[in-house]
Design a protein around this motif. Structure first.
Motif, PDB file in Angstrom:
ATOM      1  N   HIS A 111       0.711  -1.110   0.054  1.00 48.64           N
ATOM      2  CA  HIS A 111       0.024   0.045  -0.191  1.00 48.64           C
ATOM      3  C   HIS A 111       0.836   1.451   0.068  1.00 48.64           C
ATOM      4  O   HIS A 111       1.947   1.096   0.824  1.00 48.64           O
ATOM      5  CB  HIS A 111      -0.752  -0.003   1.157  1.00 48.64           C
ATOM      6  N   GLN A 112       0.707   2.200  -0.646  1.00 55.35           N
ATOM      7  CA  GLN A 112       0.896   3.572  -0.725  1.00 55.35           C
ATOM      8  C   GLN A 112      -0.219   4.514  -0.877  1.00 55.35           C
ATOM      9  O   GLN A 112      -0.835   4.264  -1.825  1.00 55.35           O
ATOM     10  CB  GLN A 112       2.111   3.904  -1.955  1.00 55.35           C
ATOM     11  N   GLY A 130     -10.212   1.852  -1.516  1.00 58.68           N
ATOM     12  CA  GLY A 130      -9.435   3.098  -0.922  1.00 58.68           C
ATOM     13  C   GLY A 130      -8.488   2.724   0.303  1.00 58.68           C
ATOM     14  O   GLY A 130      -7.928   3.941   0.781  1.00 58.68           O
ATOM     15  N   HIS A 131      -8.280   1.637   0.546  1.00 56.35           N
ATOM     16  CA  HIS A 131      -7.674   1.312   1.946  1.00 56.35           C
ATOM     17  C   HIS A 131      -8.485   2.053   2.894  1.00 56.35           C
ATOM     18  O   HIS A 131      -7.446   2.861   3.706  1.00 56.35           O
ATOM     19  CB  HIS A 131      -5.864   1.623   1.575  1.00 56.35           C
ATOM     20  N   VAL A 160      -5.702   1.986  -4.272  1.00 58.00           N
ATOM     21  CA  VAL A 160      -4.748   3.252  -4.486  1.00 58.00           C
ATOM     22  C   VAL A 160      -3.544   3.137  -4.980  1.00 58.00           C
ATOM     23  O   VAL A 160      -2.944   3.837  -5.605  1.00 58.00           O
ATOM     24  CB  VAL A 160      -4.927   3.957  -2.875  1.00 58.00           C
ATOM     25  N   CYS A 161      -2.801   1.822  -4.436  1.00 60.41           N
ATOM     26  CA  CYS A 161      -1.589   1.553  -4.793  1.00 60.41           C
ATOM     27  C   CYS A 161      -1.534   1.219  -6.197  1.00 60.41           C
ATOM     28  O   CYS A 161      -0.618   1.257  -7.046  1.00 60.41           O
ATOM     29  CB  CYS A 161      -1.063   0.234  -3.792  1.00 60.41           C
ATOM     30  N   LEU A 162      -2.574   0.309  -6.578  1.00 68.86           N
ATOM     31  CA  LEU A 162      -2.723  -0.096  -7.929  1.00 68.86           C
ATOM     32  C   LEU A 162      -2.808   0.936  -8.998  1.00 68.86           C
ATOM     33  O   LEU A 162      -2.096   0.808 -10.129  1.00 68.86           O
ATOM     34  CB  LEU A 162      -3.815  -1.329  -8.115  1.00 68.86           C
ATOM     35  N   MET A 181       6.632   6.541  -4.983  1.00 71.56           N
ATOM     36  CA  MET A 181       6.613   5.525  -5.518  1.00 71.56           C
ATOM     37  C   MET A 181       7.672   4.882  -6.255  1.00 71.56           C
ATOM     38  O   MET A 181       8.088   3.649  -6.171  1.00 71.56           O
ATOM     39  CB  MET A 181       5.389   5.728  -6.489  1.00 71.56           C
ATOM     40  N   ARG A 182       8.474   5.833  -6.997  1.00 76.86           N
ATOM     41  CA  ARG A 182       9.736   5.212  -7.758  1.00 76.86           C
ATOM     42  C   ARG A 182      10.780   4.835  -6.720  1.00 76.86           C
ATOM     43  O   ARG A 182      11.406   3.922  -6.917  1.00 76.86           O
ATOM     44  CB  ARG A 182      10.186   6.491  -8.825  1.00 76.86           C
TER      45      ARG A 182
END
Length: 402
Positions: A11-12, A108-109, A75-77, A40-41
């Motif tokens: 998750h991010q 949405g986590h 959200v991460c996807l 993310m990167r």
């Protein structure tokens, strides 16, 4: 043969940009694209790509005898799709082996299971559709709620949605003298099987691995296998649940965390009577021993294993209450940007940043927060929410005049 069940949370959050009071009513885009892409990167290079490659090698090396499971938030996807398609491809390769299980969760986590059954089921359905889209029609059978939040009633709702099992925390105040190393059942819907995290052995990897003041530092595979061999023989399942970012991000590469994981399967296969299974395999083969009663929600966060990481002070309660006052109105609005922001504003991290705890738990909250203080997190969020409310009210007026 006894089994180890590895589950990783991926998750991010989408972080909110600095949003001033004077932006309300003028700026309707809330998301810090630069920070979200950069983070993310960074995590992709430190964790996702190297760890996915390592797991793929282990699965191939042991001809599928080594297995893991993931829950990847919607959200991460979305961010993988936008910023890290190479990471998404690497997860697809893992799933294609047939030895990696994907779990369902909220898109949405979010914490909606605590507030609205309708929103909860809607978000779970949306996440399920997203998994199906990205992973060639894959349909999860086991559920993992946001931050392992669980109660008897949440479990009953999950059962009604057709899931075979759910993962949650093996909290001391719930288990008492019982062991987390069995399969339990929901006390309302006994057909729903419950897998409990062994927090001691999970946290030895996730939190204590690089802690040089820890009495058992350094953690080696031989030491870990010795510990699991001390588990009573009648206890069939060892559930190791942790954030995926443990590998390379929370525990840096120079700590030896990747080498530990690379060596662990061989140590387990040659030094114990344990193997590896996915959650669905555990639920299929292990017998349920008894119901577990969880009248008040638990989670895997902080020492208390309760909800106070997200809903433990007036700031959090105010923001959470104001957000969900909008639910009925948002449901009536057919607008893609409103619906997108509604999902992203529910992400649990926004409330986590508002936590005012002290000592070790407070340090952990501060580590993850992009804000200088919980009060800054609250003000920024409430400014955004004020603008979102204006947009929602405007759309509702337009609907009424049609």
């Amino acid at each position: 043969m006894r089994t180890i069940c590895f589950y990783f949370q991926v998750h991010q959050p989408l972080r909110i940009k600095p949003y001033r009071f004077f932006d309300i009513g003028d700026d309707h885009y809330y998301w810090d694209d630069y920070s979200n892409k950069s983070i993310m990167r960074k995590v992709a290079q430190k964790c996702y790509l190297p760890m996915n490659a390592l797991l793929l090698d282990l699965i191939n090396q042991y001809n599928g005898a080594f297995k893991v499971s993931f829950s990847i938030s919607g959200v991460c996807l979305d961010q993988f799709e936008a910023y890290a398609p190479d990471v998404l491809d690497s997860f697809k390769k893992l799933v294609a082996t047939g030895h990696v299980e994907l779990l369902s969760e909220t898109d949405g986590h979010a914490l909606c299971a605590l507030k609205s059954k309708d929103e909860f089921t809607r978000m779970v359905k949306k996440h399920k559709e997203k998994i199906k889209k990205h992973f060639d029609g894959y349909e999860p059978k086991v559920f993992r709620n946001t931050e392992l939040i669980y109660s008897d009633t949440i479990g009953a709702t999950v059962s009604e949605m057709g899931y075979e099992g759910i993962l949650t925390e093996g909290a001391k105040h719930i288990l008492g003298w019982k062991s987390p190393n069995y399969v339990y059942q929901n006390s309302i819907k006994p057909e729903l099987k419950v897998l409990l995290k062994n927090f001691q052995l999970s946290d030895d990897i996730a939190f204590r691995f690089s802690n040089k003041t820890w009495a058992d530092y350094p953690l080696t595979t031989d030491k870990f296998v010795k510990w699991i061999n001390n588990i009573p023989k009648e206890e069939e399942t060892l559930n190791l649940f942790m954030d995926y970012e443990t590998f390379g991000e929370h525990q840096w590469a120079d700590s030896g965390i990747f080498e530990f994981m690379k060596a662990l399967p061989n140590a387990v296969f040659n030094g114990s009577d344990f193997g590896f299974s996915t959650p669905s395999e555990v639920l299929k083969h292990a017998k349920m021993i008894s119901p577990i009663h969880v009248p008040t929600p638990i989670s895997w966060a902080d020492e208390e294993r309760d909800l106070t990481a997200w809903l433990g002070n007036d700031l959090q309660d105010e923001a959470f209450g104001k957000l969900y006052e909008l639910e009925d109105k948002v449901k009536k609005i057919d607008d893609a940007e409103i619906q997108r922001d509604w999902v992203y504003l529910q992400t649990s991290d926004h409330f986590y940043y508002m936590c005012t705890k002290f000592f070790s738990d407070g340090d952990i909250h501060a580590y993850f927060s992009p804000y200088d203080s919980p009060y800054d997190a609250f003000i920024n969020y409430m400014n955004v929410l004020s603008d979102f409310i204006l947009r929602v009210e405007k759309k509702i007026k337009e609907i009424k005049t049609v």
